[in-house]
Design an enzyme around this catalytic site. Structure first.
Site, mmCIF file in Angstrom:
data_model
loop_
_atom_site.group_PDB
_atom_site.id
_atom_site.type_symbol
_atom_site.label_atom_id
_atom_site.label_comp_id
_atom_site.label_asym_id
_atom_site.label_seq_id
_atom_site.Cartn_x
_atom_site.Cartn_y
_atom_site.Cartn_z
ATOM 1 N N GLU A 55 -21.887 -11.170 15.802
ATOM 2 C CA GLU A 55 -20.849 -12.074 15.319
ATOM 3 C C GLU A 55 -21.276 -12.764 14.022
ATOM 4 O OE1 GLU A 55 -20.956 -12.339 19.919
ATOM 5 O OE2 GLU A 55 -22.350 -11.979 18.258
ATOM 6 N N ALA A 168 -39.444 26.059 36.002
ATOM 7 C CA ALA A 168 -40.691 26.700 35.592
ATOM 8 C C ALA A 168 -40.987 27.859 36.527
ATOM 9 C CB ALA A 168 -41.853 25.703 35.628
#
Length: 376
Positions: A55, A168
């Site tokens: 802001e 894997a």
């Protein structure tokens, strides 16, 4: 101003918040735009901790361009702060600018704010509209909201697999199942996190750096290792001088002192079932103001996190390959019934050619966060 205009300008405020994705931690990513008569007067985003909030940046931008802010509309992605921290309250700066309206995407569950910013704006006679694009704002800050609500960060695990869910071969070979494009995309998720978490097995097998290298970032996340017996080699590449946390149940003061010289902090945690208590790790991280944790690990740690109920989200890269009998993504006890399965909900699918990026989360946990930022 019409409702379609509100949606448009709030989307611009969200773009501002997204622009500081790698900058603001431990503070939330917040954007603000100021509009008058459908003209953009100023815009800004929260800066590095200790710097100005969104802001204030937007007000400064507007004033640099000599715009009059009285009667304008502020669009802010998070309720303006109402307390003194490292910077003064943003709500006071907004009130001083004398806008006619403030539109807020989501309320701030921070106990120091918790609706006080909204109330203060209303007491000043400013019209306030809340809950506009709340879920989009939450998507930029799940970790901050989780930490405010639950005292712990939001945690996802990054996975890479074949179409049949294998990560894997049994001989350990996994480089590479997915493409270079998918691996580069994964670095974005490392960069937005506060901590990249792995296990001892991954360090021993892959000797990874776990750093962000595929894109520019103003900071590197802390790397962290779950290592119950403090068996990590002192020569591991992950110990490159940048901060590393090692969570263990075993104290070796001499080794810890040597690693401290490499910027490695040893954190002794409670033991649970012979291993580091993962709940305690996440609680400790919450106290260190860690918002988001990105996991890159093997099936052991992934399975342990899943069984402990600590995985909020899955980030899965899937390659169009079939590996057959090979290692899976999670090491879990054998289930006897399908209704014992761990259930996640898909919410995003993206092609990262030639692979797919799939994101899934625990929807009830997400809904709890969303409910906490909706102003009642």
């Amino acid at each position: 101003m019409s409702q379609p205009d509100d949606f448009y300008w709030m989307s611009k405020a969200l773009e501002q918040a997204a622009s500081v994705m790698f900058v603001t931690t431990p503070n939330p990513r917040v954007g603000c735009v100021i509009v008058k008569n459908r003209q953009l007067l100023g815009q800004g985003a929260t800066q590095k901790a200790g710097g100005p909030h969104a802001e204030v940046c937007a007000i400064q931008h507007a004033r640099e361009n000599r715009h009059e802010l009285a009667g304008s509309t502020f669009y802010v992605t998070l309720e303006p702060c109402s307390h003194y921290g490292k910077t003064p309250p943003c709500v006071d700066a907004i009130i001083a600018a004398k806008p006619a309206r403030v539109v807020i995407a989501m309320a701030d569950p921070n106990p120091l704010v918790g609706g006080r910013g909204i109330a203060k704006l209303q007491e000043a006679g400013i019209e306030v509209r809340c809950n506009l694009l709340s879920e989009q704002a939450l998507a930029l800050n799940p970790g901050f909201i989780s930490r405010m609500l639950n005292g712990r960060p939001w945690l996802w695990t990054k996975l890479a697999s074949s179409l049949d869910g294998r990560m894997a071969l049994y001989n350990g070979q996994s480089q590479w199942i997915t493409s270079a494009a998918a691996r580069a995309d994964g670095h974005y998720w490392r960069a937005r996190s506060c901590v990249v978490l792995t296990g001892l097995g991954t360090v021993l097998h892959d000797d990874p750096l776990m750093t962000v290298r595929s894109l520019a970032t103003p900071r590197q996340p802390v790397r962290a290792i779950i290592d119950s017996r403090f068996a990590v080699p002192e020569t591991a590449r992950i110990f490159n001088g940048e901060p590393v946390w090692v969570f263990t149940t075993h104290l070796d003061e001499a080794k810890a002192a040597r690693l401290l010289a490499k910027n490695v902090q040893l954190i002794v945690m409670p033991e649970k079932n012979g291993h580091v208590d993962l709940d305690a790790v996440l609680a400790w991280m919450g106290k260190q103001q860690i918002n988001e944790v990105h996991v890159e690990a093997g099936p052991g740690l992934n399975g342990a996190l899943l069984q402990a109920g600590l995985l909020d989200e899955l980030l899965l890269y899937m390659a169009p390959k079939i590996l057959g009998d090979a290692q899976g993504l999670f090491r879990l006890p054998v289930l006897s019934e399908l209704d014992q399965a761990y259930q996640f909900d898909f919410f995003e699918t993206q092609t990262v050619t030639p692979d797919l990026r799939l994101r899934a989360r625990l929807q009830n946990r997400w809904d709890t966060l969303l409910n906490s930022v909706v102003h009642k």
